[in-house]
Design a protein around this motif. Structure first.
Motif, PDB file in Angstrom:
ATOM      1  N   ARG A 264       0.846  -1.203   0.000  1.00 38.36           N
ATOM      2  CA  ARG A 264       0.000   0.000   0.000  1.00 38.36           C
ATOM      3  C   ARG A 264       0.883   1.255   0.000  1.00 38.36           C
ATOM      4  O   ARG A 264       0.608   2.209  -0.699  1.00 38.36           O
ATOM      5  CB  ARG A 264      -0.934  -0.018   1.219  1.00 38.36           C
TER       6      ARG A 264
ATOM      7  N   MET B  57      -5.667  -6.288  -2.851  1.00 43.75           N
ATOM      8  CA  MET B  57      -5.650  -4.936  -3.398  1.00 43.75           C
ATOM      9  C   MET B  57      -6.440  -4.879  -4.699  1.00 43.75           C
ATOM     10  O   MET B  57      -7.115  -3.882  -4.993  1.00 43.75           O
ATOM     11  CB  MET B  57      -4.205  -4.464  -3.615  1.00 43.75           C
TER      12      MET B  57
ATOM     13  N   GLN C 180      -7.705  -1.368  -6.232  1.00 43.91           N
ATOM     14  CA  GLN C 180      -6.556  -0.463  -6.213  1.00 43.91           C
ATOM     15  C   GLN C 180      -5.573  -0.776  -7.328  1.00 43.91           C
ATOM     16  O   GLN C 180      -4.887   0.105  -7.812  1.00 43.91           O
ATOM     17  CB  GLN C 180      -5.839  -0.572  -4.860  1.00 43.91           C
TER      18      GLN C 180
END
Lengths: 196, 255, 196
Positions: free
Chosen positions: B191, B232, B237
């Motif tokens: 992240r 993710m 993302q």
């Protein structure tokens, strides 16, 4: 008669009396010894031989036996020193006193979450690892416990403040409840050294 | 003579052996008994002759319908094999130990068993306590004063305290995490790096340094990061792509 | 140091050893004797004193005990406690353990060429003539057997090195652990293991 030398007869009486579980009478000795031996004479010689030695030949009624010389009776006592681990309750209570002193019994019970038996505290008091501190100036004026010089001495601490905190215990891996004593011991040593 | 190496008396002995088969403690015991008929040092024994004697014994036992235990028959099979190899000229192409080596070992085993029997006999012939010599018949009591020394170490003390202070967060079992990279760790890491993902890049290139040396560490870090990028991708993302089985896993930031 | 005359120390050792049927270790003697006594020297003197007498001072490893002289055994015949007779398998197994120790069950079986029955080892363990030694650091970590002090005491041996003929047997290579030349079955087993 038999030609057995008296020294040999003495050896025989010595062996028989030594091995016998009970005192032996002259008649029994004579019965055991080869024909023609003079048990009484052999016995008399033997008694003389053991005069002043660590064991003596003594008469019990009309029977004979070896006995430890009375002045050496003290050797027949043995001191057995037994090392035992302190109970879990004991060690936990001791730890709480060490980390929280001065601490009252009620406070110990609060931290442990269970009642502390009189015996546990008594044992620690008897070992002189804890002692009574000042009374707390609160209602009821409860007694407090503190650790002693002997405690510090036994655990190799200069003061109770040297005990590692929870954070250090965690860093030392002591909070991982897994059985790897060798590893944990060395980790704990390191954390102690780190504090010096 | 060559056909029948046994004398009449040996044959008689053999027959009595058959009757007595129960008395033998296995094939090695029997072989040792048979070897005595050669009347030579066990080191110079003829294993070939011994094998023949043993096989003759087994044949005769079969003839008399005496039930022989399996290990007697295994030994017979092995001796028959050994005998054939001892009789044939050595085959240079053959692997493993030579027939001579096998025969020598068998002779040594017999010699060792014989030696142990003799040693056992010598041992039992020694003066023995309670038979030839005696201990003190009338022991005197030794009074024991017991004193208990309570012990606890600093480590016990600290462990006890640690246990008390962490009762609530007590973890019954903690893995050795030295070689484990968790998905949470991978997720945190990826992240943080999200901003650096541009065009399609190989996931393997994004793995932390120092984790590719040990196979266990490499597996753990790869699995953790793979799970992290799946998570993710699920959150929208990043995008994931793989050309085929075992092909590199490519990732890029979702626009 | 203490000023206890050596003759007095000898008396003390004599008394302690006389009182015990079991051999007493030098360490235990030293613990029972007053501070500064030389148990080893006292033992040496005592052994000399009893040379040729009806009882003798014997050593079993590092322990000492008085035992009657073997030539006088005939006098004690009525004290003989009948011990359970060992089977031939038991006697052979005992000898193999004594001469080959530490030895695994598989090795005993290899030497005797026959399976060792559970009862044979049990009987020897029960007599306390053999005990478990360290596990062998080979696959399966098999248990090993060794002989005990009671075994040495029973057969009047100072140590396992004093077993009859042990030196000759060793020199003849008969105490070696010589593996069978790999062949047939065993060769096949090995190649299978190699694949794991």
């Amino acid at each position: 008669m038999t030609g057995i030398p008296i020294a040999e007869q003495e050896r025989m009486v010595e062996a028989v009396l030594f091995a016998s579980a009970e005192p032996v009478s002259v008649a029994e000795l004579a019965a055991r010894l080869p024909e023609g031996a003079d048990a009484a004479q052999a016995l008399a010689n033997l008694r003389k031989h053991y005069e002043g030695r660590g064991v003596r030949l003594v008469r019990v009624q009309d029977r004979w036996a070896f006995r430890t010389a009375p002045d050496l009776g003290f050797l027949m006592q043995r001191d057995v020193v037994e090392t035992r681990k302190l109970s879990r309750a004991g060690i936990e209570t001791l730890a709480i006193v060490a980390y929280h002193q001065p601490v009252t019994r009620a406070e110990i019970e609060e931290i442990r979450g269970v009642a502390v038996s009189r015996g546990t505290l008594d044992q620690l008091l008897e070992l002189e690892w804890i002692r009574l501190g000042r009374r707390r100036m609160t209602p009821g004026r409860p007694a407090t416990f503190v650790v002693t010089e002997q405690f510090l001495d036994h655990f190799g601490l200069e003061s109770a403040r040297d005990l590692p905190g929870v954070k250090e215990l965690r860093e030392a891996g002591l909070l991982d409840n897994r059985p790897a004593p060798a590893m944990m011991d060395s980790a704990a040593d390191e954390s102690q050294q780190g504090e010096d | 003579m060559q056909n029948d190496p046994l004398s009449v008396s040996d044959r008689l002995a053999n027959e009595s052996l058959i009757v007595d088969v129960e008395g033998f403690e296995g094939p090695l015991d029997l072989l040792l008994m048979l070897s005595r008929t050669q009347k030579v040092d066990l080191r110079r024994i003829s294993v070939l002759q011994l094998a023949e004697q043993y096989l003759a014994f087994v044949e005769r036992a079969k003839g008399l319908r005496i039930e022989l235990a399996a290990d007697y028959l295994v030994m017979a099979a092995w001796l028959a094999y050994l005998k054939s190899r001892l009789l044939l000229p050595p085959d240079p192409a053959e692997q493993g130990p030579s027939a001579e080596e096998l025969a020598t070992h068998l002779a040594w085993q017999l010699e060792r068993l014989q030696a142990m029997r003799e040693a056992a006999a010598q041992l039992m012939a020694r003066d023995q306590k309670g038979r030839d010599f005696f201990a003190r018949g009338q022991e005197e009591e030794v009074t024991q004063h017991r004193r208990t020394n309570w012990s606890a170490s600093l480590i016990d003390l600290m462990r006890a305290y640690a246990r008390l202070r962490t009762k609530d967060e007590f973890r019954p079992f903690v893995m050795d995490r030295q070689n484990v990279f968790t998905m949470e760790q991978a997720l945190d890491r990826m992240r943080d790096m999200l901003g650096f993902f541009g065009e399609w890049g190989d996931l393997a290139d994004w793995l932390p340094p120092g984790w590719d040396t040990h196979p266990m560490r490499r597996r753990s870090v790869t699995a953790a990061h793979f799970s992290a990028v799946l998570e993710m991708a699920k959150r929208g993302q990043i995008d994931l792509r793989q050309g085929g089985t075992f092909a590199p896993i490519l990732i890029r930031r979702r626009a």
